[in-house]
Design an enzyme around this catalytic site. Structure first.
Site, PDB file in Angstrom:
ATOM      1  N   CYS A 199     -18.968  -5.612 -24.058  1.00 38.37           N
ATOM      2  CA  CYS A 199     -19.184  -5.877 -22.637  1.00 38.37           C
ATOM      3  C   CYS A 199     -20.277  -4.955 -22.105  1.00 38.37           C
ATOM      4  O   CYS A 199     -21.177  -5.363 -21.362  1.00 38.37           O
ATOM      5  CB  CYS A 199     -17.923  -5.607 -21.835  1.00 38.37           C
ATOM      6  N   ASP A 233     -20.028 -23.414   4.278  1.00 32.49           N
ATOM      7  CA  ASP A 233     -21.001 -23.666   3.215  1.00 32.49           C
ATOM      8  C   ASP A 233     -20.455 -23.290   1.840  1.00 32.49           C
ATOM      9  O   ASP A 233     -20.906 -23.801   0.830  1.00 32.49           O
ATOM     10  CB  ASP A 233     -22.282 -22.853   3.467  1.00 32.49           C
ATOM     11  N   ASP A 284     -21.006 -18.121   4.668  1.00 34.35           N
ATOM     12  CA  ASP A 284     -20.404 -19.011   5.659  1.00 34.35           C
ATOM     13  C   ASP A 284     -19.283 -19.767   4.963  1.00 34.35           C
ATOM     14  O   ASP A 284     -19.501 -20.407   3.936  1.00 34.35           O
ATOM     15  CB  ASP A 284     -21.481 -19.967   6.171  1.00 34.35           C
ATOM     16  N   CYS A 326     -17.780 -15.355 -21.682  1.00 32.09           N
ATOM     17  CA  CYS A 326     -18.592 -14.223 -22.140  1.00 32.09           C
ATOM     18  C   CYS A 326     -18.476 -14.070 -23.650  1.00 32.09           C
ATOM     19  O   CYS A 326     -19.466 -13.861 -24.347  1.00 32.09           O
ATOM     20  CB  CYS A 326     -18.096 -12.928 -21.480  1.00 32.09           C
ATOM     21  N   CYS A 363     -24.321  -5.529 -22.143  1.00 27.08           N
ATOM     22  CA  CYS A 363     -24.959  -6.292 -21.065  1.00 27.08           C
ATOM     23  C   CYS A 363     -24.673  -5.663 -19.705  1.00 27.08           C
ATOM     24  O   CYS A 363     -25.587  -5.370 -18.946  1.00 27.08           O
ATOM     25  CB  CYS A 363     -24.443  -7.732 -21.047  1.00 27.08           C
ATOM     26  N   HIS A 364     -23.401  -5.482 -19.395  1.00 28.18           N
ATOM     27  CA  HIS A 364     -23.014  -5.223 -18.012  1.00 28.18           C
ATOM     28  C   HIS A 364     -23.115  -3.758 -17.600  1.00 28.18           C
ATOM     29  O   HIS A 364     -22.989  -3.441 -16.420  1.00 28.18           O
ATOM     30  CB  HIS A 364     -21.602  -5.750 -17.769  1.00 28.18           C
ATOM     31  N   CYS A 420       6.136 -23.086  -2.077  1.00 29.77           N
ATOM     32  CA  CYS A 420       5.858 -21.651  -1.874  1.00 29.77           C
ATOM     33  C   CYS A 420       6.235 -21.272  -0.447  1.00 29.77           C
ATOM     34  O   CYS A 420       6.826 -20.224  -0.196  1.00 29.77           O
ATOM     35  CB  CYS A 420       4.378 -21.352  -2.074  1.00 29.77           C
ATOM     36  N   CYS A 451       9.800 -19.979   1.088  1.00 29.93           N
ATOM     37  CA  CYS A 451      10.149 -18.557   1.153  1.00 29.93           C
ATOM     38  C   CYS A 451       9.062 -17.737   1.849  1.00 29.93           C
ATOM     39  O   CYS A 451       9.355 -16.820   2.597  1.00 29.93           O
ATOM     40  CB  CYS A 451      10.377 -17.995  -0.242  1.00 29.93           C
ATOM     41  N   HIS A 452       7.826 -18.062   1.550  1.00 30.52           N
ATOM     42  CA  HIS A 452       6.700 -17.304   2.123  1.00 30.52           C
ATOM     43  C   HIS A 452       6.100 -18.136   3.252  1.00 30.52           C
ATOM     44  O   HIS A 452       5.189 -18.921   3.025  1.00 30.52           O
ATOM     45  CB  HIS A 452       5.650 -17.021   1.056  1.00 30.52           C
TER      46      HIS A 452
END
Lengths: 109, 278
Positions: free
Chosen positions: B194, B71, B68, B239, B197-198, B96, B99-100
């Site tokens: 990396c 939330d 949500d 990490c 673990c992953h 910003c 231009c945008h």
């Protein structure tokens, strides 16, 4: 006024008379407790929102006293019964005297 | 804003998280947009059968926060991002928005980032700072500073629900190879890569936390532990500290290459920014 304070409120746009609706509010605030120290060991002064109220058409719905243990960006969710169309007014009171306000209309059929 | 919450196949499965998840795509819906949070792994991800968003590894309470937009605490920062997007800064007197006009024009950008431009890996942060310095005459923002993560979060949100699809061939190939090398290279006092673990242990507990696959499709991500939006490179640093390695710098060649490689490992997942994690 504390920096970057921004209230957010969610109220249904419509409801039937007598309905109990859910209201969600959130305000971004650092809620500095006054118990922390900075890198030099000096106490960071307390700076919190100490009171939050919600009124519907001038009638109080909720009135909350807040204490330093409440964490950053306080979020409240509560219910209210709506007998008629009108406007919810939300008010937050900061330690430094600032008052933040928001309001939302609701149409009741 | 009408917000619907529909939890499809994911919810029941998600509670049991980890390697035991059933095959196929898991989907959630946020604000009427469907997000794919698990997909068959691309061919070049050799050791995984499927790629899974970090959302699937979180507790039910944390998952619910993301479903949500009210939330989701990240939206406090997205709101700040909207203010910053419209705020005039720098010597040219521009914001910003000068231009945008509509930030929605950036739909799809995040899904294709990072990309290789002029022999360098370009990230979202590079684009924002390039605009600030060269078009607005403003000071560049810090890589993981509050302004940068808020605006990157706002721009990334425009791509929510779109599949991650980064270019890894051609110009990008050497950077991608470098990223892959970093991913599998053990570093630090704990001598871990990396992948240890992953890839080898995702879904298992690491002390009180459940290891995810380390996907970056949800960045910038709101973390409950520090109550702010976190950048991809900021997370890499965290990490590396955890494995007692000396972190590379944010914006370094190493982290850029790693970001490209990691983004490619999430191909097929939806952009989920701004996600909520612990």
């Amino acid at each position: 006024m504390a920096k970057g304070v921004k209230p957010r409120v969610k109220v249904p746009k419509t409801a039937a008379a007598g309905d109990v609706i859910t209201i969600k509010t959130l305000i971004s605030h650092k809620m500095e407790s006054g118990n922390r120290k900075d890198s030099d060991g000096n106490k960071i002064p307390r700076s919190i929102i100490n009171r939050f109220t919600c009124d519907f058409n001038g009638e109080n719905v909720i009135d909350i006293t807040m204490e330093p243990a409440i964490s950053t960006n306080p979020f409240f969710e509560f219910k209210a019964k709506v007998p008629e169309s009108g406007e919810f007014k939300f008010t937050w009171y900061d330690d430094d005297g600032s008052v933040y306000e928001a309001s939302k209309e609701i149409a009741v059929s | 804003m009408k917000i619907t919450m529909t939890l499809l196949a994911a919810s029941a499965l998600a509670l049991s998280a980890g390697a035991s998840l059933a095959d196929g795509h898991e989907r959630i819906e946020i604000d009427g947009v469907e997000l794919i949070l698990a997909a068959p792994a691309p061919d070049y991800v050799e050791h995984l059968d499927k790629v899974m968003s970090g959302w699937l590894f979180r507790s039910a309470e944390t998952q619910a926060l993301e479903l949500d937009d009210f939330d989701n605490p990240a939206f406090v920062f997205i709101d700040k991002g909207i203010d910053l997007f419209n705020e005039v800064d720098g010597s040219e007197g521009k914001s910003c928005a000068s231009c945008h006009e509509d930030v929605a024009e950036f739909a799809g950008l995040r899904a294709s980032m990072p990309r290789v431009v002029d022999g360098k890996v370009q990230t979202m942060e590079d684009i924002v700072n390039d605009m600030r310095v060269n078009y607005m005459g403003a000071e560049p923002w810090k890589w993981s500073g509050g302004e940068m993560t808020s605006v990157v979060g706002l721009i990334s949100l425009q791509s929510r629900g779109m599949p991650v699809d980064v270019k890894i061939d051609g110009d990008a190939a050497p950077f991608w190879e470098r990223g892959k090398e970093l991913y599998y290279t053990r570093v630090g006092q704990l001598d871990m890569a990396c992948a240890n673990c992953h890839e080898d242990n995702f879904g298992k507990m690491i002390r009180a936390d459940r290891l995810s696959q380390g996907q970056i499709n949800g960045f910038p991500t709101y973390r409950l532990k520090n109550a702010k939006l976190n950048s991809i490179h900021g997370r890499f640093k965290g990490c590396m500290k955890n494995i007692r390695a000396k972190p590379f710098k944010e914006g370094s060649e190493e982290f850029r290459a790693l970001e490209l490689y990691l983004a490619s490992r999430g191909a097929g997942l939806s952009v989920e920014s701004p996600s909520v994690r612990n």
